[in-house]
Motif scaffolding. Structure first.
Motif, short mmCIF file in Angstrom:
data_model
loop_
_atom_site.label_atom_id
_atom_site.label_comp_id
_atom_site.label_asym_id
_atom_site.label_seq_id
_atom_site.Cartn_x
_atom_site.Cartn_y
_atom_site.Cartn_z
N ALA A 94 0.83 -1.21 0.00
CA ALA A 94 0.00 0.00 0.00
C ALA A 94 0.86 1.26 0.00
O ALA A 94 2.02 1.26 0.43
CB ALA A 94 -0.92 0.00 1.21
N THR A 98 -1.44 4.95 4.12
CA THR A 98 -2.56 4.01 4.24
C THR A 98 -2.64 3.51 5.68
O THR A 98 -1.67 2.97 6.22
CB THR A 98 -2.37 2.81 3.29
N TYR A 146 -5.38 -2.55 -1.09
CA TYR A 146 -5.42 -1.12 -1.36
C TYR A 146 -4.70 -0.76 -2.65
O TYR A 146 -5.04 0.22 -3.31
CB TYR A 146 -4.86 -0.35 -0.18
#
Length: 226
Positions: A94, A98, A146
């Motif tokens: 990610a 995040t 993500y």
């Protein structure tokens, strides 16, 4: 066709402890993920180039077979000379900022945010946009939930395999089975080019570097508008 595989480690299957990134477990995990990916591709490609993208780029050895070459610190000029048709992203993590995700960062832990056209992005998006400028589509991704969402929000059509979300690690055997089964499917994806007319890039550094690079911002014209 020739393909480029860009391999990181924080999004490799089964990696859930920061110490594993340093003790060799993450390197072994990404190597095994790559073995399954290459097994899925089999004779459907002429040549695979694996860019060992993590850290000092000296994690992987060139032991994946005669049609596979491991690269370290390749220049863009060199990559473009390889006649690459597709890009595969394996083991991606990610982006910086995040929350609740494993080791989120964007290139460096000194960067707190990286924006393109006012949208925060991570390394996978940057690679997809870069190779789109040269008509090379990104067609496959394994890694954090993500990262996949980020590429989907970009409008990319690709095969995705989620290895983790927040603190949940998905079963390694299932992940690798999906990597193998979806690898060949990804080769059929075409016209997967995402390009903007202009690129406004803003990089926000963490406090230690901010005094030297405050409000770093520059404009790049897309190749097709020059």
């Amino acid at each position: 066709m020739n393909i480029l595989i860009i391999a990181d480690v924080e999004g490799a299957s089964g990696v859930d402890r920061e110490i594993d990134v340093d003790n060799g477990k993450a390197t072994r995990a990404i190597a095994n993920d790559l073995i399954y990916l290459l097994a899925g591709l089999k004779k459907n490609i002429a040549k695979a180039y694996v860019w060992d993208f993590h850290g000092d780029e000296n994690n992987l050895t060139n032991t994946f077979g005669k049609n596979v070459t491991v690269l370290s610190h390749p220049s863009l000029r060199y990559l473009l000379s390889l006649n690459i048709s597709k890009v595969f992203l394996v083991g991606f993590h990610a982006k910086s900022g995040t929350k609740n995700e494993f080791m989120p960062h964007t290139y460096s832990y000194e960067i707190s945010d990286f924006k393109i056209n006012n949208k925060s992005v991570g390394e996978a998006t940057l690679f997809a946009l870069l190779f789109s400028e040269f008509e090379i589509p990104t067609v496959f991704l394994s890694g954090s939930f993500y990262v996949a969402k980020e590429l989907e929000d970009l409008g990319l059509n690709f095969k995705k395999i989620i290895t983790r979300k927040n603190q949940k690690i998905f079963p390694v055997s299932k992940v690798r089975s999906e990597i193998k089964s979806k690898a060949k499917e990804a080769l059929s994806i075409n016209n997967n080019i995402i390009r903007f007319k202009n690129y406004k890039i803003d990089i926000t550094f963490k406090e230690e570097l901010a005094n030297n690079f405050k409000n770093s911002c520059f404009l790049i014209k897309s190749k097709n508008t020059i």
